[in-house]
Design an enzyme around this catalytic site. Structure first.
Site, PDB file in Angstrom:
ATOM      1  N   ASP A  45       0.865  -1.169   0.000  1.00  0.00           N
ATOM      2  CA  ASP A  45       0.000   0.000   0.000  1.00  0.00           C
ATOM      3  C   ASP A  45       0.910   1.230   0.000  1.00  0.00           C
ATOM      4  O   ASP A  45       2.132   1.111   0.118  1.00  0.00           O
ATOM      5  CB  ASP A  45      -0.998  -0.011   1.170  1.00  0.00           C
ATOM      6  CG  ASP A  45      -2.224   0.871   0.857  1.00  0.00           C
ATOM      7  OD1 ASP A  45      -2.172   1.663  -0.112  1.00  0.00           O
ATOM      8  OD2 ASP A  45      -3.235   0.784   1.579  1.00  0.00           O
TER       9      ASP A  45
HETATM   10  C1  BGC Z   1      -5.093   3.310   0.100  1.00  0.00           C
HETATM   11  C2  BGC Z   1      -5.326   2.292  -0.990  1.00  0.00           C
HETATM   12  C3  BGC Z   1      -5.226   2.947  -2.340  1.00  0.00           C
HETATM   13  C4  BGC Z   1      -3.898   3.643  -2.472  1.00  0.00           C
HETATM   14  C5  BGC Z   1      -3.700   4.317  -3.820  1.00  0.00           C
HETATM   15  C6  BGC Z   1      -3.842   4.130  -0.139  1.00  0.00           C
HETATM   16  O1  BGC Z   1      -3.752   5.185   0.746  1.00  0.00           O
HETATM   17  O2  BGC Z   1      -5.015   2.639   1.338  1.00  0.00           O
HETATM   18  O3  BGC Z   1      -6.578   1.693  -0.824  1.00  0.00           O
HETATM   19  O4  BGC Z   1      -5.400   1.997  -3.358  1.00  0.00           O
HETATM   20  O5  BGC Z   1      -3.798   4.622  -1.466  1.00  0.00           O
HETATM   21  O6  BGC Z   1      -4.519   5.401  -4.002  1.00  0.00           O
END
Ligand code: BGC
Length: 724
Positions: free
Chosen positions: A248
């Protein structure tokens, strides 16, 4: 490939979203691509700008390896559908699949190969802001919605050229954050992990989700980004999933904050060892992994495996053969917000609406009997909120707000409107003007709740009450004593006991996307009978959470009688305000002729449980038939109820249909004492009902033999047959 070229494939960089899309793709960035330093971009879009970028990778870099373009296309790309918790309220996986398919058609026309969806985290504590992004509290419902989305995005269970790769996220127990505080530790038992949080992931892996994303948080002290046992051991080795694992946002570097890595190099080493293939944005693999792999041959081998997995999905998506396939500008113009996409958005939005309460049959409204309606509430004109917090390329000007939808639906009725109060602040000065309109009108439609930014990532709330200004507005409008229909907008179950006592009609609309207003008007004026069902219970107060219908049997089962000492709060009834699976209709339904194909179920056999559902209420309507089960005596205390089947059935007035659920013994497996799926011989109780709080018919059968299961029981689908 040189070592640098290999490392480059593991790097995902952000193209710029918060200011302007693609704004970070400047000359320096292109140079990185030219030198093979990037494998993927996220937060980018557009057939034309991404074609230019792809050309640099394919034509100007030494190896010509194409880039992967990703975005969070969560509930639509330009045609925005209801937020996921709303789509889960349809209890219609086929609708969820259709929405994902349309999102994929639009996104792939706009240059994208990869979406960070579906989010399939089970959410049992509605304080968690990301409750809005998932399918609610139940692993069986969650697994069905997970599979539907993977199928919709990818258009099949293997990646093929032109597909949008799905991401099952956030593996494995992100939704179990203690206290519902986003990013917090999950401290859950192995059994809860296996039975509750992992089934949607198992189902998504089986459905062929091309990628998985790790969760930010830790489970009992092991941050998922470094969880070798979970990622490499369970997902890859035992479940046999071979796709692309992405971190993530910055989660590799955050291993230092977790206190399991002394520095970024150690963090990189742990993540690679756990089998994280791509580092989203953090730059840790880009900058700190080289020193690790040059020192450690085991890591070098793992690097090669990660590179191979990334190249494999690029290959499967057809990027080596036809890198420009995703960049057809004419197709992009044709697809985005195409009329049939809007139509689908309206149909799915109406299916998502849940009628929570309808005293005295206030709804549906008869336009012939009304001369004037006051539409009160800031959310009734808030198009941005209807788009939710992951709006991809959704545009506020595309949204039919609730006020617009109502106005268009009943041209003969005088509509007045005022914001009254806004959920974002405590300013009550607009209330008197709103009351004046409400007094003058035959009926008030009051829209209150949370705006889009009060749920979502990092938007956990300590209170599940309505924002104070919203509740105050409701109190004062309801005190007028005139007919009021309340529309709720929100991204999580709320504690609305006071409202439910005072308001005769309450309609849960969540955030419904571009066709919100039309869908709401269809329901309010009886063009469509609501049949959405809650995918998570509504508690009576914040202090009642987490509350889950599927709780284990205890030594002192909850009893309404306060004189007995049982598992309950002394100051609250033992039931939630609205149960899991609850939702009213404009019609009524009878359940009759329960039958079962057998009294016993052995390994490899099936049992069929059938019931006749009749629409007895005089208007065409859908009913969601639900099957719950219980294993009353086992070596491990089992939940008092578990959902094991459901079907949304369309019924004309007076029509009856036979619904048959067909199950196998493996669907009764639990995580046994030796850490294996176990099906125990003995009795199973089952119920068919209209919600977990409204069970209508019941039966029993016997599992004949103790045997091993092979998969998380909640991940396995019950076959459903509907006949006339
Ligand atoms: C979130 C994810 C997301 C990623 C990209 C993160 O902060 O937890 O769910 O896909 O950002 O935007």
């Amino acid at each position: 490939m040189t070592l640098d070229e290999k490392l480059g494939q593991l790097v995902q960089r952000a193209g710029g979203r918060s200011k302007a899309l693609n704004s970070r793709l400047d000359d320096a960035e292109l140079e990185r691509v030219r030198t093979g330093g990037v494998g993927s971009y996220l937060h980018v879009a557009g057939a034309e700008p991404l074609a230019k970028l792809q050309k640099v990778a394919v034509e100007e870099s030494r190896l010509g390896i194409p880039l992967l373009f990703a975005m969070d296309v969560v509930h639509g790309y330009r045609t925005i559908f209801p937020v996921p918790v709303a789509m889960a309220s349809t209890w219609a996986p086929e609708s969820q699949e259709r929405a994902a398919r349309i999102a994929a058609e639009e996104a792939t026309a706009a240059g994208l190969h990869w979406t960070f969806a579906p989010m399939i985290d089970i959410a049992r504590d509605p304080r968690w802001g990301r409750s809005v992004e998932g399918a609610g509290e139940d692993p069986y419902l969650g697994a069905r919605m997970a599979v539907a989305q993977v199928a919709g995005y990818q258009g099949g269970n293997t990646l093929r050229p032109g597909a949008l790769m799905a991401t099952a996220k956030h593996f494995g127990a992100y939704g179990a954050a203690i206290g519902g505080r986003d990013y917090n530790t999950a401290d859950i038992s192995e059994r809860t992990l296996q039975e509750v949080y992992l089934p949607p992931f198992y189902a998504a892996a089986r459905a062929g989700s091309g990628s998985f994303m790790v969760a930010f948080n830790d489970i009992a002290g092991v941050p998922t980004t470094a969880n070798r046992e979970l990622l490499r051991g369970l997902l890859r080795e035992r479940w046999g999933w071979q796709g692309l694992m992405v971190s993530d946002w910055g989660s590799v570097g955050e291993l230092v904050n977790h206190g399991v890595a002394a520095d970024r190099a150690a963090a990189a080493s742990l993540a690679l060892d756990a089998s994280v293939d791509m580092d989203m944005v953090g730059g840790v693999f880009a900058e700190d992994l080289k020193s690790v792999v040059t020192k450690d041959p085991a890591r070098l081998k793992q690097l090669d495996e990660a590179v191979l997995r990334i190249l494999r999905v690029k290959e499967q998506l057809g990027l080596f053969d036809k890198p420009m396939q995703y960049h057809d500008v004419e197709r992009e113009a044709r697809e985005l917000l195409a009329p049939d996409h809007r139509e689908a958005a309206r149909a799915i939005a109406r299916q998502s609406i849940v009628l929570l309460r309808n005293e005295g049959k206030l709804l549906p409204l008869d336009p012939g009997k009304l001369h004037s309606i006051a539409v009160i509430g800031a959310l009734a004109t808030d198009g941005l909120s209807e788009l939710g917090s992951w709006r991809a390329q959704g545009k506020v000007e595309d949204v039919v707000t609730v006020l617009k939808g109502i106005t268009a639906a009943v041209p003969g009725i005088r509509i007045s409107s005022a914001p009254g109060a806004d959920p974002r602040n405590d300013d009550l000065s607009g209330i008197p003007a709103a009351l004046k309109l409400a007094k003058a009108a035959d009926l008030t439609i009051l829209m209150i709740g949370e705006d889009f930014d009060q749920s979502g990532e990092a938007r956990s709330r300590s209170s599940l009450e309505l924002p104070p200004s919203q509740m105050e507005l409701a109190r004062r409008v309801l005190a007028l004593g005139k007919p009021v229909v309340v529309l709720l907008a929100n991204g999580r179950p709320l504690a609305i006991a006071e409202l439910a006592e005072k308001a005769p009609a309450i309609v849960e609309t969540w955030m419904l996307g571009v066709e919100a207003g039309n869908a709401v008007a269809d329901v309010l004026f009886g063009k469509y009978s609501p049949a959405g069902r809650l995918p998570a219970a509504f508690p009576r107060t914040t202090g009642a959470v987490p509350f889950n219908y599927s709780a284990n049997a205890t030594g002192r089962p909850a009893d309404p009688d306060l004189a007995r000492d049982t598992v309950r709060y002394h100051d609250l009834p033992i039931t939630p305000l609205f149960a899991f699976g609850h939702g009213l209709s404009y019609s009524e339904f009878g359940y009759t002729d329960l039958a079962q194909s057998s009294q016993s179920l052995g390994p490899g056999e099936r049992i069929d449980i059938s019931v006749t559902v009749e629409n007895t209420g005089g208007v065409p309507a859908d009913e969601v038939v639900q099957l719950y089960v219980r294993d009353p005596v086992a070596t491990i205390a089992r939940p008092v109820l578990e959902l094991r089947g459901f079907k949304r059935v369309e019924l004309g007035a007076g029509q009856r249909k036979r619904v048959t659920f067909s199950l196998t013994s493996e669907q009764f497996a639990f995580w046994g004492p030796r850490g294996q799926w176990l099906v125990e011989a003995g009795r199973i109780d089952f119920w068919i009902g209209a919600s977990s709080g409204d069970l209508r018919a019941s039966g029993v059968f016997e599992i004949t033999e103790t045997h091993m299961g092979t998969a998380p029981a909640a991940a396995l689908p019950t076959r459903v047959i509907v006949s006339n």
